[in-house]
Design a protein around this motif. Structure first.
Motif, short mmCIF file in Angstrom:
data_model
loop_
_atom_site.label_atom_id
_atom_site.label_comp_id
_atom_site.label_asym_id
_atom_site.label_seq_id
_atom_site.Cartn_x
_atom_site.Cartn_y
_atom_site.Cartn_z
N GLY B 95 -6.02 -2.61 -8.52
CA GLY B 95 -6.42 -1.52 -9.41
C GLY B 95 -5.40 -1.30 -10.51
O GLY B 95 -4.51 -2.13 -10.72
N PRO B 96 -5.52 -0.17 -11.22
CA PRO B 96 -4.61 0.12 -12.32
C PRO B 96 -3.14 0.15 -11.85
O PRO B 96 -2.88 0.56 -10.72
CB PRO B 96 -5.04 1.51 -12.79
CG PRO B 96 -6.42 1.73 -12.24
CD PRO B 96 -6.54 0.88 -11.03
N GLU B 97 -2.23 -0.26 -12.73
CA GLU B 97 -0.80 -0.23 -12.42
C GLU B 97 -0.28 1.18 -12.60
O GLU B 97 0.48 1.47 -13.55
CB GLU B 97 -0.04 -1.19 -13.34
CG GLU B 97 -0.05 -2.63 -12.87
CD GLU B 97 0.66 -2.87 -11.55
OE1 GLU B 97 0.01 -2.73 -10.50
OE2 GLU B 97 1.85 -3.21 -11.57
N LEU B 119 -3.41 -4.40 4.59
CA LEU B 119 -3.56 -3.67 3.33
C LEU B 119 -2.59 -4.24 2.29
O LEU B 119 -1.39 -4.11 2.42
CB LEU B 119 -3.27 -2.17 3.57
CG LEU B 119 -4.03 -1.50 4.73
CD1 LEU B 119 -3.70 0.00 4.81
CD2 LEU B 119 -5.54 -1.71 4.63
N TRP B 120 -3.17 -4.88 1.27
CA TRP B 120 -2.37 -5.61 0.30
C TRP B 120 -2.52 -5.04 -1.10
O TRP B 120 -3.64 -4.75 -1.55
CB TRP B 120 -2.82 -7.07 0.21
CG TRP B 120 -2.66 -7.87 1.46
CD1 TRP B 120 -1.90 -7.58 2.55
CD2 TRP B 120 -3.31 -9.13 1.73
NE1 TRP B 120 -2.02 -8.57 3.50
CE2 TRP B 120 -2.88 -9.53 3.02
CE3 TRP B 120 -4.18 -9.94 1.03
CZ2 TRP B 120 -3.31 -10.72 3.60
CZ3 TRP B 120 -4.61 -11.13 1.61
CH2 TRP B 120 -4.17 -11.51 2.89
N SER B 121 -1.43 -4.96 -1.82
CA SER B 121 -1.47 -4.56 -3.22
C SER B 121 -1.06 -5.71 -4.12
O SER B 121 -0.07 -6.39 -3.85
CB SER B 121 -0.52 -3.38 -3.46
OG SER B 121 -0.40 -3.14 -4.85
N SER B 122 -1.79 -5.92 -5.20
CA SER B 122 -1.46 -7.00 -6.15
C SER B 122 -0.45 -6.55 -7.21
O SER B 122 -0.16 -7.29 -8.14
CB SER B 122 -2.72 -7.46 -6.89
OG SER B 122 -3.72 -7.86 -6.00
N THR B 123 0.05 -5.34 -7.10
CA THR B 123 0.94 -4.79 -8.13
C THR B 123 2.05 -5.75 -8.54
O THR B 123 2.56 -6.50 -7.72
CB THR B 123 1.60 -3.49 -7.64
OG1 THR B 123 2.41 -2.95 -8.69
CG2 THR B 123 2.49 -3.74 -6.42
#
Lengths: 319, 319
Positions: B95-97, B119-123
């Motif tokens: 999602g948004p940074e 639970l992974w974040s692409s940040t």
């Protein structure tokens, strides 16, 4: 010795110095002999130079098809500097990285070489403006710095002194373009030129991150090998970030994540050589790699460059 | 909606966010569906998400053989966050940074997702230790940062918070290894993680050299493309310099040219974002490249990665 075999259609290239770089250039000229004929002469002060070259040079072709092996018998070994350069159209030195050696060498070469011979130094750090200081005509020398090993890697940094003539730069540029290599004219004699400065800037951050225990030497290499390595083989950093910035290009990229870029820059480590990080990093590298199989690396690199070459010739673009 | 089609042999992956990264991950999972079956669910708050995904996703396969195209009909579009994550084995947000968005998202996801879902974040910049601050169980979230675009580039930086459990890291690592990708465990939550820090360090020096008029934007890219790009695709910087140092490896390298390295480091430019170099560098990039053909770049990158993949499987080595 040379006169008898001299052919005027060939470029007469004299290599001074038979270290890794000198021999790699020899391998390059021999490999491209069919497409671009050259008469190759080698000069070195070591007494066993003929035997040494005969033994060492074939190793540069170990990963090639044996059918495409050139004839090493074509290489002339000169017995004196005068003999080496007197008929040369190009004199290329890859001698010791020491300024007095190069300064004296060019003063000597100038006495014997034809007036229009190109004089190139493979140095990675001693600028032409220092090397030319005992010459009569300071307009002749420039640095032609390869990315090691030159028989494989396409880049050549052309680094003239402020006194190098435009004609000398132009002829050097044309020579390499005609051989399908990528000569880049470096406009200022910057410390370390450009390629090494860029690589060392990344290396410095790499040293810092390993020293801080963020990743190991091997993990850091894996990161580069699976991300910016292949990416930058296809599109350099500016082109990549320009593409990543959408319609506004590089400006858009910095609009979007300039904050993160600046945060990284501000947080960058600035280790120095001799700062104390060496023990851990050197040991890590030794444990991870032992002795690297360079022939294997070179063979794979050739395959990648072959793909890139094919793609470039498809689109007609110059690298 | 999902229950009726759910198959227990498949990994149930839920992607949150349909920006470039989210869709690229979707493309990756679809492309590897035969080898690693997964049930893909996409959730986004945009109202036209179904049409948007149907229209955008096929573009990620434009450079593929049409025979190998996956069936986009297999992708489920969820209507609510609850529906999206309630049966997920993996929830991956792109999602948004912006930190509040991610903080609130994970607090919501935690209410509905199975207890053992990853639970992974692409940040690219907001650490897991910040993202998890409103969660009951802070051990579940970690950053899985791709190198863009993830459907092509092998690297995934796994950046756990100090609270992320070893089990979560291990399962994440195994997931990516099983798919032939290269997950690297980053041991500390460093600003910008590792890949971007390295790339930005080189970019900083690149900006400096262009700003100083040493080379143009395009020349700098050509230098990288014909030297360290292909080299580092095969052997990362430490491995390369270790190989270049002879029998003493990296230590030998620094023994030989540590002086030049330090000279370059000491002479390095340290431009900042907003320093005034932007106008020239952005204009240079725009003039050199206009709009970059990303599909072309990606196609060539795939070819290089294919060669590297072949070589790795020959030698049995992992990248």
């Amino acid at each position: 010795m040379l006169d008898s075999t001299r052919k005027d259609t060939e470029t007469r290239i004299t290599l001074i110095g038979t270290g890794t770089i000198g021999l790699s250039f020899a391998a390059l000229y021999l490999a491209s002999h069919l497409a671009s004929p050259s008469q190759l002469t080698i000069y070195d002060t070591r007494t066993d130079v003929a035997e040494y070259v005969q033994e060492s040079l074939p190793k540069f072709f170990e990963d090639e098809e044996s059918s495409s092996l050139p004839s090493f018998a074509e290489v002339k070994i000169a017995k004196s500097l005068e003999e080496a350069v007197e008929h040369a159209s190009i004199v290329q030195e890859s001698g010791p990285e020491n300024a007095p050696f190069k300064i004296n060498l060019w003063a000597e070469v100038e006495k014997y070489a034809p007036k229009d011979a190109l004089l190139w130094s493979s140095t990675s750090g001693i600028p032409a403006s220092q090397q030319n200081c005992k010459m009569q005509d300071t307009s002749r020398v420039l640095v032609v710095h390869p990315y090691n090993p030159p028989h494989i890697m396409p880049l050549l940094e052309l680094v003239p002194s402020p006194e190098t003539s435009g004609e000398v730069i132009k002829r050097t540029h044309e020579f390499w373009r005609a051989r399908g290599r990528v000569p880049i004219h470096i406009k200022k004699e910057t410390t370390g030129f450009v390629a090494n400065r860029l690589a060392f800037a990344l290396l410095r951050e790499a040293v810092y991150l390993v020293d801080q225990g963020v990743v190991s030497v091997e993990e850091l290499d894996q990161i580069v090998q699976t991300s910016m390595g292949p990416r930058w083989a296809v599109a350099g950093p500016f082109k990549s970030y320009h593409a990543g910035g959408g319609p506004d290009g590089l400006e858009g990229f910095f609009k979007n994540i300039g904050g993160t870029v600046q945060d990284c820059w501000a947080d960058s480590g600035t280790p120095k050589v001799g700062d104390g990080w060496e023990e851990k990093v050197f040991r890590d590298a030794k444990e991870a790699y032992g002795t690297v199989d360079v022939a294997e690396r070179d063979r794979i690199t050739r395959r990648l460059l072959q793909v890139l070459e094919e793609e470039k010739s498809k689109t007609g673009s110059a690298w």
